[in-house]
Motif scaffolding. Structure first.
Motif, short mmCIF file in Angstrom:
data_model
loop_
_atom_site.label_atom_id
_atom_site.label_comp_id
_atom_site.label_asym_id
_atom_site.label_seq_id
_atom_site.Cartn_x
_atom_site.Cartn_y
_atom_site.Cartn_z
N TRP A 171 5.58 5.71 5.07
CA TRP A 171 5.73 5.03 3.77
C TRP A 171 4.35 4.82 3.14
O TRP A 171 4.16 5.10 1.96
CB TRP A 171 6.43 3.70 3.95
N VAL A 172 3.40 4.37 3.93
CA VAL A 172 2.05 4.12 3.40
C VAL A 172 1.47 5.42 2.88
O VAL A 172 0.88 5.46 1.80
CB VAL A 172 1.14 3.48 4.48
N LEU A 173 1.66 6.52 3.62
CA LEU A 173 1.14 7.80 3.16
C LEU A 173 1.81 8.23 1.86
O LEU A 173 1.15 8.66 0.93
CB LEU A 173 1.33 8.85 4.25
N SER A 174 3.12 8.08 1.78
CA SER A 174 3.85 8.45 0.55
C SER A 174 3.37 7.64 -0.64
O SER A 174 3.08 8.18 -1.70
CB SER A 174 5.36 8.23 0.73
N VAL A 175 3.33 6.34 -0.48
CA VAL A 175 2.89 5.48 -1.57
C VAL A 175 1.42 5.73 -1.87
O VAL A 175 1.00 5.78 -3.03
CB VAL A 175 3.14 4.00 -1.24
N GLY A 176 0.63 5.94 -0.83
CA GLY A 176 -0.79 6.17 -1.01
C GLY A 176 -1.09 7.41 -1.82
O GLY A 176 -1.92 7.39 -2.72
N VAL A 177 -0.42 8.50 -1.51
CA VAL A 177 -0.65 9.72 -2.28
C VAL A 177 -0.22 9.51 -3.72
O VAL A 177 -0.91 9.89 -4.65
CB VAL A 177 0.06 10.93 -1.63
N LEU A 178 0.92 8.84 -3.92
CA LEU A 178 1.39 8.57 -5.28
C LEU A 178 0.37 7.72 -6.03
O LEU A 178 0.00 8.01 -7.16
CB LEU A 178 2.74 7.86 -5.26
N MET A 179 -0.11 6.66 -5.40
CA MET A 179 -1.08 5.79 -6.06
C MET A 179 -2.41 6.51 -6.26
O MET A 179 -3.08 6.32 -7.26
CB MET A 179 -1.29 4.51 -5.27
N GLY A 180 -2.78 7.37 -5.31
CA GLY A 180 -4.01 8.13 -5.45
C GLY A 180 -3.97 9.08 -6.63
O GLY A 180 -4.99 9.37 -7.24
N ILE A 181 -2.79 9.56 -6.97
CA ILE A 181 -2.65 10.45 -8.13
C ILE A 181 -3.19 9.75 -9.37
O ILE A 181 -3.90 10.34 -10.16
CB ILE A 181 -1.17 10.83 -8.34
N SER A 182 -2.86 8.48 -9.54
CA SER A 182 -3.23 7.78 -10.77
C SER A 182 -4.73 7.57 -10.90
O SER A 182 -5.24 7.48 -12.00
CB SER A 182 -2.51 6.43 -10.86
N ALA A 183 -5.43 7.51 -9.79
CA ALA A 183 -6.87 7.25 -9.86
C ALA A 183 -7.70 8.51 -9.69
O ALA A 183 -8.90 8.47 -9.82
CB ALA A 183 -7.25 6.25 -8.78
N GLY A 184 -7.04 9.62 -9.39
CA GLY A 184 -7.78 10.78 -8.98
C GLY A 184 -8.29 11.72 -10.03
O GLY A 184 -9.21 12.47 -9.78
N SER A 185 -7.73 11.74 -11.22
CA SER A 185 -8.18 12.75 -12.17
C SER A 185 -8.62 12.12 -13.47
O SER A 185 -8.00 11.20 -13.97
CB SER A 185 -7.07 13.76 -12.41
N ALA A 222 -7.35 10.20 -1.21
CA ALA A 222 -6.65 11.20 -2.01
C ALA A 222 -7.63 12.21 -2.60
O ALA A 222 -7.34 13.40 -2.64
CB ALA A 222 -5.84 10.51 -3.11
N LYS A 223 -8.79 11.74 -3.03
CA LYS A 223 -9.79 12.66 -3.59
C LYS A 223 -10.26 13.65 -2.53
O LYS A 223 -10.59 14.79 -2.84
CB LYS A 223 -10.97 11.88 -4.16
N GLN A 224 -10.31 13.22 -1.27
CA GLN A 224 -10.76 14.10 -0.19
C GLN A 224 -9.70 15.12 0.19
O GLN A 224 -10.02 16.25 0.52
CB GLN A 224 -11.13 13.28 1.05
#
Length: 180
Positions: A8-22, A72-74
């Motif tokens: 769950w943390v990985l799923s939410v983390g990737v989703l949240m990382g999308i918003s800060a990544g680009s 997520a950036k990595q």
């Protein structure tokens, strides 16, 4: 349960990382402070469905985004989220433990009373096994104020037997697949 929480943390983390990544991408809204019930259902994945509760506030949501964004950036070569007429659409391409994962997410709701995230993903382990397509649906609804024994960041798993605060990065790190 700890493996489920790690997923769950990985799923939410990737989703949240999308918003800060680009650069130029939309930021997802911050959820209303309080207790959220989060239901996750998976199709085409060995992960079980699960329901948990998450006590949050503005600071915790921002910290989760900031904690996940560097990871997520990595691991992600593409992260993009755009605002649409009905919510948000996100696309990412990430490499998680040697597996290439392409995801498309559709996010709707008001982040004050309820929101839904539907993610379609394609995982390609590069010849180690067959590629897999999966759909994960997250349905979240605001329940009200956090319970008296909860503090912002607490995640409570079904049955109330397992509780973890997302601010405890070391415990979270140990729950993620491939962590030592």
């Amino acid at each position: 349960m700890t493996r489920e929480l790690g997923a769950w943390v990985l799923s939410v983390g990737v989703l949240m990382g999308i918003s800060a990544g680009s650069a130029g991408a939309e930021d997802l809204p911050i959820r209303k402070a309080g207790l959220w019930e989060i239901k996750m259902a998976h199709t085409g994945s060995p992960l079980p469905s699960l329901t948990m509760q998450h006590c949050t506030d503005e600071t915790v949501d921002r910290e989760m985004n900031n904690m996940v964004s560097p990871m997520a950036k990595q691991i992600c070569s593409r992260q993009d989220i755009q605002k649409t007429a009905n919510g948000y659409v996100g696309d990412s391409v990430c490499n998680v433990a040697g597996i290439s994962v392409s995801s498309h997410s559709e996010i709707s709701g008001d982040f004050n009373s309820a929101y839904t995230v539907t993610t379609t993903s394609h995982s390609d382990p590069g010849g180690k096994s067959a590629p897999r397509d999966a759909v994960t649906t997250i349905e979240a609804k605001w329940l009200g104020a956090c319970k008296p024994d909860q503090k912002p960041g607490d995640i409570v798993m079904p049955g109330g037997g397992f509780k973890l605060n997302v601010r405890d990065a070391e415990k979270l790190k140990n729950l993620l697949p491939g962590a030592k």
